[in-house]
Design an enzyme around this catalytic site. Structure first.
Site, short mmCIF file in Angstrom:
data_model
loop_
_atom_site.label_atom_id
_atom_site.label_comp_id
_atom_site.label_asym_id
_atom_site.label_seq_id
_atom_site.Cartn_x
_atom_site.Cartn_y
_atom_site.Cartn_z
N ARG A 1 37.65 30.45 45.13
CA ARG A 1 37.97 31.87 45.12
C ARG A 1 36.99 32.58 46.05
O ARG A 1 35.78 32.39 45.93
CB ARG A 1 37.84 32.43 43.71
N ARG B 1 36.44 45.15 29.64
CA ARG B 1 36.10 43.81 29.15
C ARG B 1 34.63 43.71 28.74
O ARG B 1 34.24 42.79 28.04
CB ARG B 1 36.43 42.74 30.21
N ARG C 1 34.00 29.92 41.43
CA ARG C 1 33.57 31.32 41.67
C ARG C 1 32.49 31.30 42.75
O ARG C 1 31.32 31.09 42.46
CB ARG C 1 32.99 31.91 40.38
N GLU D 1 45.48 39.80 38.69
CA GLU D 1 44.51 40.40 37.77
C GLU D 1 44.82 41.86 37.49
O GLU D 1 44.12 42.51 36.73
CB GLU D 1 43.10 40.31 38.37
N CYS E 1 43.44 31.24 34.65
CA CYS E 1 42.04 30.80 34.72
C CYS E 1 41.05 31.75 34.05
O CYS E 1 39.86 31.62 34.23
CB CYS E 1 41.64 30.56 36.17
N ASN F 1 40.85 37.68 32.31
CA ASN F 1 39.75 38.57 31.89
C ASN F 1 39.99 39.98 32.42
O ASN F 1 39.86 40.96 31.71
CB ASN F 1 38.40 38.07 32.42
N ASP F 2 40.34 40.03 33.71
CA ASP F 2 40.61 41.34 34.29
C ASP F 2 42.00 41.84 33.90
O ASP F 2 42.17 43.00 33.56
CB ASP F 2 40.48 41.28 35.82
N HIS G 1 25.44 38.43 35.28
CA HIS G 1 25.20 37.22 36.07
C HIS G 1 24.59 36.14 35.21
O HIS G 1 24.91 34.96 35.34
CB HIS G 1 24.27 37.55 37.23
C1 PEP Z 1 39.37 36.78 35.47
O1 PEP Z 1 39.29 37.98 35.70
O2 PEP Z 1 40.06 36.30 34.54
C2 PEP Z 1 38.61 35.81 36.27
C3 PEP Z 1 38.80 34.52 36.14
O3 PEP Z 1 37.69 36.30 37.14
P1 PEP Z 1 36.25 36.86 36.71
O4 PEP Z 1 36.05 36.58 35.26
O5 PEP Z 1 35.26 36.15 37.57
O6 PEP Z 1 36.40 38.31 37.01
MG MG Z 2 38.48 38.66 37.61
#
Ligand code: PEP
Ligand code: MG
Length: 748
Positions: free
Chosen positions: A508, A641, A472, A607, A678, A630-631, A365
């Site tokens: 989101r 990750r 977010r 994702e 994103c 990212n996911d 966080h």
């Molecule tokens: C992602 O997973 O790319 C994403 C934008 O969401 P978060 O990083 O908040 O999981």
């Molecule tokens: Mg994500």
């Protein structure tokens, strides 16, 4: 030694205190101490080894070994038995040292005639400062009492070192907390900052490690523990109305505070001659050493509770509060073991120039907030909270994950040059603010920004973002201790839309679970939280909060455009169910007489690889899709990750991954479904160019990345980029990065 170890160790400590009080030089003190310990323990040899740099121990004083070896004999951590004590931060006790695995013979010391060996770490708050050793000719193991007595002495030596009792010539006897030190950690958020240290939890200084009167110390310890227990009881009474989970945390705390064994150990430490403070610190050090070795996160958390309790106890005993009276510097760099989002938000965006954490993770966080604030963050900077003092000069290089504490002139000059170059680049980017990201081939890429806090919104104007591609919403939930009310959320979302002034904002819905744990939500005991009950899975199973959030969004949008996106959709049915929830809430709000949004778009985040292969009907039904890289990348490569070791193995420009992205682009093209990207990778200029070359036309990133990404896109021809990528793909390369970088270097 010692049939009566207690009184003997007390006597030894008393004599150590006299040594400390003497007005002599550091070396003379060390010499006296080793002689005292050797005679008191009835061993022929006693030696003290201290660190001269992070990797090397130096023999600093000895009774019994060759005096010529002092300041000459050195060993690396892990080398020989002494090095092993330092590496493991645990005693080594052996009757036959030369026959023990790892023994290394140091001819200059003349130690070959000594058979038994006991070495204990000299450590303070989990930091190992050196090793204390006793040796003797007789072949025997030291008793548990002897090990304990030597540990108590080592603890006092560590405190004396901290207080500057051993300052002398040479690196091993240099003044503590004055030398330049470099900490290499992980990158939480890029960027550079220079400033002065502000410790989140200022260190308590123990100035009297040895008891003058053990009975008095015992009373002080018991009184302090009573006060602590009383304050926890009072907190629990006040907590009557609190959430169950919050109460449980306090109750766990109280349980620790009432632990008999904890108090017993500290009482034994006092009985053997330590002051109450030193006894608390000794147990705290031991807990920290255990914490470092425990792999189970639950147990680590509990040891963390114990650490926190020790801090409270130390403050009660020393009268040193959290507020030391020091004023926070204007250019504060926050240094902490770890920090929650709420505490971080309390400092405010303007209060801090950078953050260095001893723990933390990229997806924590704190990292999310630091990223939103665009201030550099370094994580896993091991040992910095024990080394840094309030007000120390510090330079934070978030691009390299390095913090320079008390930097020397060369580092300062190089670092300032880097900051100046970055400032120049920023000026250049600011000049592009109102220009489109139009490549040389004429293709235009829309650049949006990621956000999550009201404080992010001014960046919408300054960065030149065309909208918010990812808001977010969980940050609002993470930063408080109870579930926010619908009215509060509606007001926040309305402010976001007001600030956007008609630009598109993609909200989101709550993405919790995995590493994002709400303080008021019972943590799930899952073997693999990243693959667990998270995001839309929680939203669909427990729809209360999700529906409340949808209502807040609908009310905030009243008469305006509303764009909602669901995270972590893994199959068509989940999207359908989420879409139905939005439509239901729209109907409900209409029935209740609220003004509906003028237009509603309902999107899904891609994702999980499964969604890329969803039925065509999904692509037809979704109003838009955004790739959460990212996911997606973590699941595509099966590489966590949050785990740097495996994350770094797989390049984003890996041929398989780029080809996969290309297929998603193609599927969206077939159904004319708007597609964006994103994840963090969209904000890396080279990656952004490659995504655009694969056909992506909308990218969303942190605001600070928009300038660099736009600048590069405007310099390239995307058709040419695609040819370079295709050629590299055809050549059997694993990643196209090399070819793309070679090509970029040829550009004017
Ligand atoms: C992602 O997973 O790319 C994403 C934008 O969401 P978060 O990083 O908040 O999981
Ligand atoms: Mg994500």
């Amino acid at each position: 030694m010692a049939r009566d170890p207690e009184s003997q160790s007390r006597r030894l400590l008393r004599r150590l205190r006299e040594t400390m009080a003497e007005d002599s030089a550091g070396q003379a003190r060390l010499d006296r101490i080793v002689a005292l310990i050797a005679s008191s323990m009835g061993s022929e040899v006693c030696s003290i080894y201290l660190f001269r740099d992070a990797e090397t121990l130096e023999l600093c004083a000895t009774e019994g070994l060759n005096p010529e070896a002092v300041h000459q004999t050195r060993m690396r951590v892990g080398e020989g038995l002494v090095g092993r004590v330092a590496r493991r931060a645990q005693p080594v006790n052996t009757a036959d040292a030369p026959a023990t695995r790892g023994f290394r013979y140091m001819p200059e010391t003349g130690e070959e005639v000594y058979s038994s060996f006991l070495g204990v770490p000299v450590q303070r708050l989990g930091e190992t400062l050196g090793v204390l050793v006793v040796q003797s000719k007789t072949k025997r193991e030291f008793t548990a009492d002897e090990v304990y007595a030597l540990e108590v002495v080592a603890m006092v030596i560590a405190e004396m070192a901290e207080l500057g009792a051993f300052v002398g010539e040479g690196a091993a006897l240099s003044v503590r907390h004055k030398q330049p030190a470099m900490f290499r950690g992980g990158i939480g958020q890029e960027g550079t900052a220079e400033g002065h240290v502000w410790l989140h939890e200022p260190r308590v200084m123990v100035t009297n490690p040895i008891a003058e009167d053990p009975d008095v110390e015992l009373d002080r310890l018991r009184d302090a523990v009573e006060t602590l227990r009383g304050s926890l009881d009072a907190m629990l009474d006040d907590a009557g109305a609190l959430e169950k989970d919050h109460r449980e945390v306090l109750e766990a705390y109280r349980m620790f505070a009432q632990s008999r064994s904890w108090l017993k150990r500290m009482e034994a430490d006092v009985a053997s001659g330590l002051s109450a403070e030193a006894a608390v610190e000794k147990e705290q050090s031991a807990a920290r050493a255990r914490m470092a070795a425990v792999p189970d996160p639950y147990l680590r958390e509990r040891l963390h509770d114990l650490d926190d309790l020790s801090n409270r106890l130390l403050r009660t005993l020393t009268g040193q509060g959290k507020d030391t009276g020091a004023e926070m510097p204007k250019d504060a760099i926050l240094v902490a073991r770890n920090i929650g989002p709420g505490e971080l938000l309390d400092y405010g965006r303007t209060g801090l120039r950078g953050i260095v954490l001893e723990q933390g993770s990229v997806g924590s966080h704190a990292a999310i907030v630091a990223r939103a604030w665009a201030i550099p963050l370094i994580i896993n900077a091991e040992g910095i909270t024990t080394e840094a003092l309030n007000g120390d000069h510090i330079m934070v290089d978030g691009d390299q994950g390095v913090a320079h504490l008390r930097p020397d002139d060369t580092v300062v000059t190089a670092f300032r040059d880097k900051i100046a170059m970055q400032a120049k680049a920023q000026e250049r980017y600011a000049g592009l603010r109102d220009q489109p990201a139009e490549a040389r081939c004429g293709s235009v890429v829309e650049l949006h920004m990621n956000a999550g806090l009201i404080a992010d919104l001014p960046s919408l104007g300054t960065s030149g973002a065309e909208g918010v591609g990812l808001f977010r919403t969980e940050l609002q939930f993470l930063a408080r201790s109870t579930v926010p009310k619908r009215g509060e959320l509606a007001a926040i979302y309305a402010r976001v839309l007001d600030a956007a002034g008609g630009k598109r904002v993609v909200f989101r819905t709550l993405d919790i679970g995995s590493d994002k744990v709400l303080p008021y939500m019972k943590p799930q005991d899952e073997p693999n939280p990243a693959l667990g009950w998270r995001a839309i899975r929680v939203g669909l199973d427990k729809p209360g909060v999700m529906r409340m959030q949808l209502q807040a969004l609908i009310r905030a949008a009243a008469g305006r455009r509303l764009t909602v996106m669901f995270p972590f959709v893994a199959q068509f049915d989940e999207y359908k169910a989420a879409r139905t929830a939005v439509l239901d809430e729209l109907n409900r709000e209409e029935r209740l007489g609220h003004i509906l949004p003028e237009h509603v778009e309902i999107g899904a985040m891609l994702e999980t690889p499964s969604l890329a292969f969803a039925p065509r009907q999904f692509y037809e039904m979704a109003d838009f899709i955004s790739i959460g890289g990212n996911d997606l990348k973590q699941f595509f490569f099966a590489a966590d990750r949050e785990n740097e070791r495996v994350r770094r193995r797989y390049d984003t420009l890996n041929v398989s991954y780029l080809t996969f992205i290309e297929q998603i682009v193609e599927r969206c093209r077939q159904t004319a479904t708007p597609l964006s990207f994103c994840g963090e990778d969209a904000g890396r200029p080279v990656e952004a160019v490659c995504f655009a070359a694969m056909g992506l036309r909308t990218l969303s990133m942190r605001p600070a990345s928009i300038g660099p990404v736009k600048s590069l896109i405007r310099r390239v021809n995307l058709d040419e980029a695609r040819r370079v990528i295709d050629k590299a793909r055809g050549s059997g390369a694993q990643s196209v990065r090399g070819a793309v970088m070679d090509w970029l270097r040829t550009l004017s």
